[in-house]
Design a protein around this motif. Sequence first.
Motif, PDB file in Angstrom:
ATOM      1  N   ILE A   1       1.966   9.509   3.176  1.00  0.00           N
ATOM      2  CA  ILE A   1       3.023   9.229   2.206  1.00  0.00           C
ATOM      3  C   ILE A   1       2.977  10.176   1.014  1.00  0.00           C
ATOM      4  N   SER A   2       1.812  10.337   0.424  1.00  0.00           N
ATOM      5  CA  SER A   2       1.727  11.188  -0.773  1.00  0.00           C
ATOM      6  C   SER A   2       2.027  12.641  -0.434  1.00  0.00           C
ATOM      7  N   LEU A   3       1.639  13.090   0.766  1.00  0.00           N
ATOM      8  CA  LEU A   3       1.928  14.461   1.186  1.00  0.00           C
ATOM      9  C   LEU A   3       3.421  14.637   1.471  1.00  0.00           C
ATOM     10  N   ALA A   4       4.031  13.615   2.070  1.00  0.00           N
ATOM     11  CA  ALA A   4       5.473  13.662   2.310  1.00  0.00           C
ATOM     12  C   ALA A   4       6.238  13.663   0.986  1.00  0.00           C
ATOM     13  N   PHE A   5       5.717  12.933   0.018  1.00  0.00           N
ATOM     14  CA  PHE A   5       6.346  12.916  -1.312  1.00  0.00           C
ATOM     15  C   PHE A   5       6.369  14.325  -1.903  1.00  0.00           C
ATOM     16  N   GLU A   6       5.245  15.015  -1.850  1.00  0.00           N
ATOM     17  CA  GLU A   6       5.184  16.366  -2.418  1.00  0.00           C
ATOM     18  C   GLU A   6       6.092  17.308  -1.644  1.00  0.00           C
TER      19      GLU A   6
ATOM     20  N   ILE B   1       0.842  -1.201   0.000  1.00  0.00           N
ATOM     21  CA  ILE B   1       0.000   0.000   0.000  1.00  0.00           C
ATOM     22  C   ILE B   1       0.875   1.248   0.000  1.00  0.00           C
ATOM     23  N   SER B   2       2.079   1.148   0.582  1.00  0.00           N
ATOM     24  CA  SER B   2       3.010   2.279   0.553  1.00  0.00           C
ATOM     25  C   SER B   2       3.481   2.541  -0.865  1.00  0.00           C
ATOM     26  N   ALA B   3       3.715   1.487  -1.639  1.00  0.00           N
ATOM     27  CA  ALA B   3       4.109   1.661  -3.039  1.00  0.00           C
ATOM     28  C   ALA B   3       3.009   2.376  -3.814  1.00  0.00           C
ATOM     29  N   LEU B   4       1.756   2.013  -3.549  1.00  0.00           N
ATOM     30  CA  LEU B   4       0.637   2.678  -4.216  1.00  0.00           C
ATOM     31  C   LEU B   4       0.545   4.146  -3.819  1.00  0.00           C
ATOM     32  N   ARG B   5       0.644   4.415  -2.515  1.00  0.00           N
ATOM     33  CA  ARG B   5       0.547   5.791  -2.032  1.00  0.00           C
ATOM     34  C   ARG B   5       1.725   6.635  -2.498  1.00  0.00           C
ATOM     35  N   PHE B   6       2.852   5.992  -2.763  1.00  0.00           N
ATOM     36  CA  PHE B   6       4.015   6.704  -3.295  1.00  0.00           C
ATOM     37  C   PHE B   6       3.761   7.125  -4.735  1.00  0.00           C
ATOM     38  N   GLY B   7       2.945   6.337  -5.457  1.00  0.00           N
ATOM     39  CA  GLY B   7       2.606   6.708  -6.824  1.00  0.00           C
ATOM     40  C   GLY B   7       2.678   5.605  -7.848  1.00  0.00           C
ATOM     41  N   ALA B   8       2.915   4.364  -7.406  1.00  0.00           N
ATOM     42  CA  ALA B   8       2.930   3.245  -8.350  1.00  0.00           C
ATOM     43  C   ALA B   8       1.525   2.982  -8.882  1.00  0.00           C
TER      44      ALA B   8
ATOM     45  N   GLY C   1      10.031  11.243  12.849  1.00  0.00           N
ATOM     46  CA  GLY C   1       9.321  11.464  14.101  1.00  0.00           C
ATOM     47  C   GLY C   1      10.088  10.877  15.270  1.00  0.00           C
ATOM     48  N   MET C   2       9.591  11.134  16.481  1.00  0.00           N
ATOM     49  CA  MET C   2      10.244  10.626  17.681  1.00  0.00           C
ATOM     50  C   MET C   2       9.760   9.227  18.060  1.00  0.00           C
ATOM     51  N   LYS C   3       8.829   8.680  17.288  1.00  0.00           N
ATOM     52  CA  LYS C   3       8.318   7.333  17.541  1.00  0.00           C
ATOM     53  C   LYS C   3       8.463   6.527  16.259  1.00  0.00           C
ATOM     54  N   ARG C   4       9.344   5.533  16.286  1.00  0.00           N
ATOM     55  CA  ARG C   4       9.523   4.680  15.123  1.00  0.00           C
ATOM     56  C   ARG C   4       8.532   3.538  15.197  1.00  0.00           C
ATOM     57  N   CYS C   5       7.652   3.430  14.220  1.00  0.00           N
ATOM     58  CA  CYS C   5       6.624   2.398  14.210  1.00  0.00           C
ATOM     59  C   CYS C   5       7.209   1.039  13.828  1.00  0.00           C
ATOM     60  N   GLY C   6       6.573  -0.017  14.320  1.00  0.00           N
ATOM     61  CA  GLY C   6       7.051  -1.362  14.035  1.00  0.00           C
ATOM     62  C   GLY C   6       7.039  -1.720  12.561  1.00  0.00           C
ATOM     63  N   GLY C   7       6.127  -1.139  11.801  1.00  0.00           N
ATOM     64  CA  GLY C   7       6.031  -1.452  10.378  1.00  0.00           C
ATOM     65  C   GLY C   7       6.670  -0.407   9.480  1.00  0.00           C
ATOM     66  N   GLN C   8       7.456   0.498  10.062  1.00  0.00           N
ATOM     67  CA  GLN C   8       8.048   1.558   9.255  1.00  0.00           C
ATOM     68  C   GLN C   8       9.006   1.009   8.208  1.00  0.00           C
ATOM     69  N   GLY C   9       9.682  -0.092   8.526  1.00  0.00           N
ATOM     70  CA  GLY C   9      10.561  -0.709   7.537  1.00  0.00           C
ATOM     71  C   GLY C   9       9.809  -1.238   6.339  1.00  0.00           C
ATOM     72  N   ASP C  10       8.577  -1.702   6.568  1.00  0.00           N
ATOM     73  CA  ASP C  10       7.750  -2.177   5.456  1.00  0.00           C
ATOM     74  C   ASP C  10       7.331  -1.016   4.567  1.00  0.00           C
ATOM     75  N   VAL C  11       7.006   0.119   5.192  1.00  0.00           N
ATOM     76  CA  VAL C  11       6.697   1.325   4.420  1.00  0.00           C
ATOM     77  C   VAL C  11       7.891   1.702   3.542  1.00  0.00           C
ATOM     78  N   LEU C  12       9.078   1.683   4.143  1.00  0.00           N
ATOM     79  CA  LEU C  12      10.286   2.026   3.404  1.00  0.00           C
ATOM     80  C   LEU C  12      10.503   1.099   2.219  1.00  0.00           C
ATOM     81  N   SER C  13      10.379  -0.207   2.430  1.00  0.00           N
ATOM     82  CA  SER C  13      10.625  -1.150   1.335  1.00  0.00           C
ATOM     83  C   SER C  13       9.635  -0.942   0.195  1.00  0.00           C
ATOM     84  N   GLY C  14       8.382  -0.611   0.537  1.00  0.00           N
ATOM     85  CA  GLY C  14       7.399  -0.338  -0.514  1.00  0.00           C
ATOM     86  C   GLY C  14       7.710   0.923  -1.285  1.00  0.00           C
ATOM     87  N   CYS C  15       8.173   1.962  -0.577  1.00  0.00           N
ATOM     88  CA  CYS C  15       8.528   3.215  -1.251  1.00  0.00           C
ATOM     89  C   CYS C  15       9.737   3.027  -2.162  1.00  0.00           C
TER      90      CYS C  15
END
Length: 334
Positions: A321-326, A48-55, A245-259
């Motif tokens: 994600i899409s807002l951070a991309f812009e 879903i991160s890949a989609l929100r990034f723009g794939a 952010g000051m809180k690293r989420c458990g799934g943040q690595g999955d977001v990164l891999s998708g992006c």
Amino acid sequence: MPVPDSILDQLKLLIPPLDGTLHKGQSGRVGVLGGALDYTGAPYFAIISALRFGADGAHVICSPTAGGVIKSYSPDLVVHPILREDSTLEQVKPELKSLLSRLHSLVIGPGLGREPYMQSFAKLALTLARAQGMFVVLDADALWMVGQDLVLIKGYRRAVLTPNVVEFKRLCDQIGMNPEIPAGERASLISKELGGVTVLQKGARDIISIDTTGDTADLSTSHLQGASEEREKTKETIEIDVQGGMKRCGGQGDVLSGCVGAVLAWGKCYEEGAYGDGTVPPSRVPLLAAVGGSIVTRTTNKRAFSKQGRGTVTADMIPEISLAFEEMLGSGQN
């Protein structure tokens, strides 16, 4: 140290234009291979991160025990529950090969687990991806997989490894790194030992390194355009200090891999001539993808944390994600 403007300028050339000239699929079709009985969140967050990034396209290749659950998370996903525990590699290979031929990049690892049958299918997928010249991301238990047999990835310069602290230490041990090597030089050394694979070392500051000064690059396959370009000796390290952010989420690595997977898919579309001027060589795409994925993911986390604070979870990151991309790369209307 900020990301050099030259890197950002090259990265922006890979962004598909939003001018109505592209048709469905030309902004990248990304696949995630992972998802077994107990692991459904990780592959979902990655794709879903890949989609929100723009794939454009989002495919999850998983076991039947995970397929229904993953599909229920979003109607935007195409789920392929073909990794059956009772199936042999030869039974799965034709369908998997056909599926990969329709994708532009593949993320292996989120929700993969270490059960032998899933590990075997992941090895098969990586082998097929290499044969087809796909850009790939290796994360989570795919890193454990290649650590058991470094030949699986060695010399394949279309790959990005995304190890966290524990996974990075394991890779250091597996290549036999001298513990006296300075911390800031270790990612580069891993890249060199693996024949020029791009390494994205996650941490307080992400370190992205590529070192192709070795002689183990995979130059034998026809997909590598310009042998002289691929043989060029390169050593480059970029430290990402974009605030998260000051809180690293458990799934943040999955977001990164998708992006990262999304940018790699764009790189493949760019390489195939779907858009752009062709000035960015394919050999630069993994490094650029790692940079793009890193700066957008860190900014995504910062935005989510500003709203949710200590209670931030990975699901809070997805809408950002899409807002951070812009914020980091512009609208992409080039």
